[in-house]
Scaffold this motif. Sequence first.
Motif, PDB file in Angstrom:
ATOM      1  N   ALA A  51      75.019  84.432  40.638  1.00  0.00           N
ATOM      2  CA  ALA A  51      73.806  83.666  39.580  1.00  0.00           C
ATOM      3  C   ALA A  51      73.175  82.593  39.599  1.00  0.00           C
ATOM      4  O   ALA A  51      71.790  82.744  39.978  1.00  0.00           O
ATOM      5  CB  ALA A  51      74.450  83.654  38.121  1.00  0.00           C
ATOM      6  N   VAL A  52      74.044  82.287  40.174  1.00  0.00           N
ATOM      7  CA  VAL A  52      73.194  80.226  40.866  1.00  0.00           C
ATOM      8  C   VAL A  52      72.757  80.873  41.962  1.00  0.00           C
ATOM      9  O   VAL A  52      71.196  80.069  41.765  1.00  0.00           O
ATOM     10  CB  VAL A  52      74.275  80.063  41.132  1.00  0.00           C
ATOM     11  N   HIS A  53      73.257  81.611  42.764  1.00  0.00           N
ATOM     12  CA  HIS A  53      72.083  81.735  44.137  1.00  0.00           C
ATOM     13  C   HIS A  53      71.317  82.639  44.104  1.00  0.00           C
ATOM     14  O   HIS A  53      70.445  82.612  44.207  1.00  0.00           O
ATOM     15  CB  HIS A  53      73.403  82.822  44.710  1.00  0.00           C
ATOM     16  N   THR A  54      70.915  83.515  42.663  1.00  0.00           N
ATOM     17  CA  THR A  54      69.520  84.326  42.541  1.00  0.00           C
ATOM     18  C   THR A  54      68.286  83.036  41.619  1.00  0.00           C
ATOM     19  O   THR A  54      67.232  83.166  42.371  1.00  0.00           O
ATOM     20  CB  THR A  54      70.409  85.058  41.434  1.00  0.00           C
ATOM     21  N   VAL A  55      68.901  82.310  40.512  1.00  0.00           N
ATOM     22  CA  VAL A  55      68.215  81.610  40.405  1.00  0.00           C
ATOM     23  C   VAL A  55      67.349  80.420  41.886  1.00  0.00           C
ATOM     24  O   VAL A  55      66.331  80.188  41.440  1.00  0.00           O
ATOM     25  CB  VAL A  55      68.854  80.553  39.289  1.00  0.00           C
ATOM     26  N   LEU A  56      67.908  80.298  42.620  1.00  0.00           N
ATOM     27  CA  LEU A  56      67.995  78.989  43.593  1.00  0.00           C
ATOM     28  C   LEU A  56      66.639  79.463  44.704  1.00  0.00           C
ATOM     29  O   LEU A  56      66.093  79.767  44.732  1.00  0.00           O
ATOM     30  CB  LEU A  56      69.659  78.658  44.619  1.00  0.00           C
ATOM     31  N   THR A  57      67.722  80.806  44.646  1.00  0.00           N
ATOM     32  CA  THR A  57      66.393  81.710  46.021  1.00  0.00           C
ATOM     33  C   THR A  57      65.253  81.607  44.927  1.00  0.00           C
ATOM     34  O   THR A  57      64.101  82.087  45.712  1.00  0.00           O
ATOM     35  CB  THR A  57      67.314  83.266  46.056  1.00  0.00           C
ATOM     36  N   ALA A  58      65.280  82.035  43.905  1.00  0.00           N
ATOM     37  CA  ALA A  58      64.379  82.521  43.163  1.00  0.00           C
ATOM     38  C   ALA A  58      63.404  81.927  42.969  1.00  0.00           C
ATOM     39  O   ALA A  58      61.958  81.238  42.533  1.00  0.00           O
ATOM     40  CB  ALA A  58      64.428  83.133  41.366  1.00  0.00           C
ATOM     41  N   ALA A  59      63.830  79.923  42.977  1.00  0.00           N
ATOM     42  CA  ALA A  59      63.154  79.173  42.511  1.00  0.00           C
ATOM     43  C   ALA A  59      62.623  78.669  44.543  1.00  0.00           C
ATOM     44  O   ALA A  59      62.013  77.250  44.343  1.00  0.00           O
ATOM     45  CB  ALA A  59      63.622  77.810  42.836  1.00  0.00           C
ATOM     46  N   GLY A  60      62.745  79.413  45.827  1.00  0.00           N
ATOM     47  CA  GLY A  60      62.671  78.771  47.031  1.00  0.00           C
ATOM     48  C   GLY A  60      63.439  78.061  46.842  1.00  0.00           C
ATOM     49  O   GLY A  60      62.789  77.262  48.395  1.00  0.00           O
ATOM     50  N   LEU A  61      64.683  77.315  46.871  1.00  0.00           N
ATOM     51  CA  LEU A  61      65.365  76.011  47.013  1.00  0.00           C
ATOM     52  C   LEU A  61      66.499  77.195  48.259  1.00  0.00           C
ATOM     53  O   LEU A  61      67.201  76.151  49.030  1.00  0.00           O
ATOM     54  CB  LEU A  61      66.299  75.393  46.117  1.00  0.00           C
ATOM     55  N   GLY A  62      66.311  78.770  47.988  1.00  0.00           N
ATOM     56  CA  GLY A  62      67.118  78.960  49.760  1.00  0.00           C
ATOM     57  C   GLY A  62      66.707  79.068  50.318  1.00  0.00           C
ATOM     58  O   GLY A  62      67.848  78.339  51.975  1.00  0.00           O
ATOM     59  N   ALA A  63      65.477  78.827  50.549  1.00  0.00           N
ATOM     60  CA  ALA A  63      64.724  78.633  52.302  1.00  0.00           C
ATOM     61  C   ALA A  63      64.620  77.559  52.394  1.00  0.00           C
ATOM     62  O   ALA A  63      65.314  76.762  53.295  1.00  0.00           O
ATOM     63  CB  ALA A  63      63.651  79.458  51.673  1.00  0.00           C
TER      64      ALA A  63
END
Length: 211
Positions: A51-63
């Motif tokens: 769930a944390v990874h999902t939010v980070l990805t949606a916020a562009g932080l994953g990239a």
Amino acid sequence: MDLSTLLAFGLAAAVISLVPGPDMMFIIAHGVGRGRRAGVVAAVGMSSGLAVHTVLTAAGLGALLLAAPAVLEGLRIAGAIFLIYLAVSAWRSSRAQSVADDDAAVVPPRSLRKTYVMAMLTNLANPKVILFYLAFLPQFLTEGGWPAWAQFLVLGAVLICVGLCVDGTVGFVSGALSELLQRRPAVQRWLDRVSAAIFGGLAVRLVADSR
């Protein structure tokens, strides 16, 4: 994003979840070593990490993390050290159980809260999850309609729900089987050693895997 896209993603998520991986092995290790509740709680902890990874990805932080190799390397090392700690803890538990057998004592189990936190941190410390999110989820994004961040959140939620169903079942079954065997103290010692071996193997894999 239409229903057919969600169904296709759900099917793909089910196939991915059924393939044994580090998260599933972690859950099995806790189910084997600590029983059904620990196995299910470990699965919930892994899903919380997703769930944390999902939010980070949606916020562009994953990239952003992907663009910072030093951060990913730090996560990889931290995850390996954490798994080694779990392996040592499981091995020490087996030795403590051996000593307790002489006095007919019971070794206090690890709290479910600690199991949950450990599972979530293990998932968060695995940079492969970040890479997976950035490589897999965009394949199901559609143009027009919902913004990309909303689609990421929906796809992540589907992945989490499917994964939790699979991992929760695995944790419950492995825990139920171990509880049948735990009636004999000697078996409990070996179950703890199996858990230690799994955690150690996951640590070696995390260190050896190239990004």
